[in-house]
Design an enzyme around this catalytic site. Structure first.
Site, PDB file in Angstrom:
ATOM      1  CB  SER A  17      -0.950   0.013   1.206  1.00  0.00           C
ATOM      2  OG  SER A  17      -0.217  -0.006   2.418  1.00  0.00           O
ATOM      3  CB  SER A 141      15.510  -7.114   7.768  1.00  0.00           C
ATOM      4  OG  SER A 141      15.913  -6.759   9.064  1.00  0.00           O
ATOM      5  CE1 TYR A 155      10.337  -1.301  11.452  1.00  0.00           C
ATOM      6  CE2 TYR A 155      12.681  -0.850  11.696  1.00  0.00           C
ATOM      7  CZ  TYR A 155      11.590  -1.101  10.890  1.00  0.00           C
ATOM      8  OH  TYR A 155      11.748  -1.159   9.525  1.00  0.00           O
ATOM      9  CE  LYS A 159      11.397  -4.537   9.676  1.00  0.00           C
ATOM     10  NZ  LYS A 159      10.661  -5.181   8.564  1.00  0.00           N
TER      11      LYS A 159
END
Length: 285
Positions: A17, A141, A155, A159
């Site tokens: 998106s 990643s 975050y 990752k």
């Protein structure tokens, strides 16, 4: 990887998106949009990704956290397009807060999208790729999957998990002719740092003024990032098409600088432990 000669290669891409995924979608045979892109936000395909003028491309709205939905999407893509060749796990979002400020729901939402969602896609897609003895998996990643900085703990946690999963996966599927690439971008000029995309904690404390300043600086950085998303998408597509290159694909001079600093710090740490590490071994027989 070797692409099929009898049909166009089928790319199954999540997170189309916005960002790098939006640029991939114009070159891929199928785009699957994670729903919601960020928990609590409405879902849907952008006009650009939903109306591409080709009969070979279509979009699906899928909740990556739902194993059954993901399995249906992979099956739908494979049956409608006659196969599956490349899987790109790109869905995700940023979260900027101190560890102490990060709530339980925020932790679970992040890991559901960035770890559980990827696992759902892989469980659905790997049997197809394994059966055809080929294909390529791209797990997007971040340079923050290789090194960590204050304020990005949640975050980074997602990752870092993705990187470990991907390293193990690469070794597991190599004998089936399936390639794996971990993409580690730096800052790209996408919508990642906009207030609409970057998640922030429900509550903050006065004890982390440096992180509040970092949030302000990151919001100001929007529009001035070094990375060109069109070039980034092209680099990833080229990596898959050629089938050549290392496990990790660093994108951006900033990413390379962060990675270099991490390697140097890790090397110093390992060398410092060279004499003390064996002290916990049992004595040699």
């Amino acid at each position: 990887m070797s692409f099929p000669a009898s049909r166009p290669a089928v790319w199954f891409v999540t997170g189309t998106s916005r960002g790098l995924g939006l640029d991939w979608s114009s070159s891929c045979s199928i785009a699957v949009t994670a729903s919601p892109r960020r928990p609590g936000r409405p879902s849907g395909c952008s006009p650009r990704s939903a109306t591409r003028p080709t009969s070979r491309a279509f979009s699906l709205t899928v909740d990556l956290r739902d194993e059954a939905e993901v399995a249906w999407a992979v099956q739908e893509a494979t049956e409608r397009l006659g196969g599956l060749d490349v899987v790109v796990n790109n869905a995700g979002y940023g979260f900027l807060a101190a560890v102490e400020e990060t709530g339980d729901r925020e932790v679970r939402d992040m890991l559901d999208v960035q770890v559980v969602g990827v696992w759902n896609v892989l469980r659905a897609a790997l049997p197809v790729l394994r059966e055809r003895r080929g294909g390529h998996i791209v797990n997007v990643s971040s340079i923050l999957g290789l090194t960590a900085v204050p304020g990005w703990a949640l975050y980074c946690a997602g990752k870092f998990a993705l990187e470990g999963l991907s390293e193990a996966l690469a070794a597991e599927v190599a004998d089936f002719g399936i390639g794996v690439t971990i993409v580690e971008p730096g800052y790209f000029r996408t919508e990642f740092l906009t207030e609409d995309s970057l998640a922030l904690p429900a509550e903050t404390t006065a004890h982390y003024p440096g992180i509040r300043e970092m949030v302000r600086d990151h919001l100001k950085l929007q529009g001035g990032q070094l990375g060109d998303p069109v070039k980034g998408a092209r680099a990833i597509i080229d990596r898959v098409v050629t089938g050549k290159g290392p496990l990790r694909l660093l994108l951006g001079s900033d990413a390379h600088s962060y990675a270099t600093a991490k390697v140097e710090a890790l090397r110093a740490n390992v060398e410092a432990a060279a004499l003390t590490a064996p002290a916990t071994d049992f004595p040699a027989a």
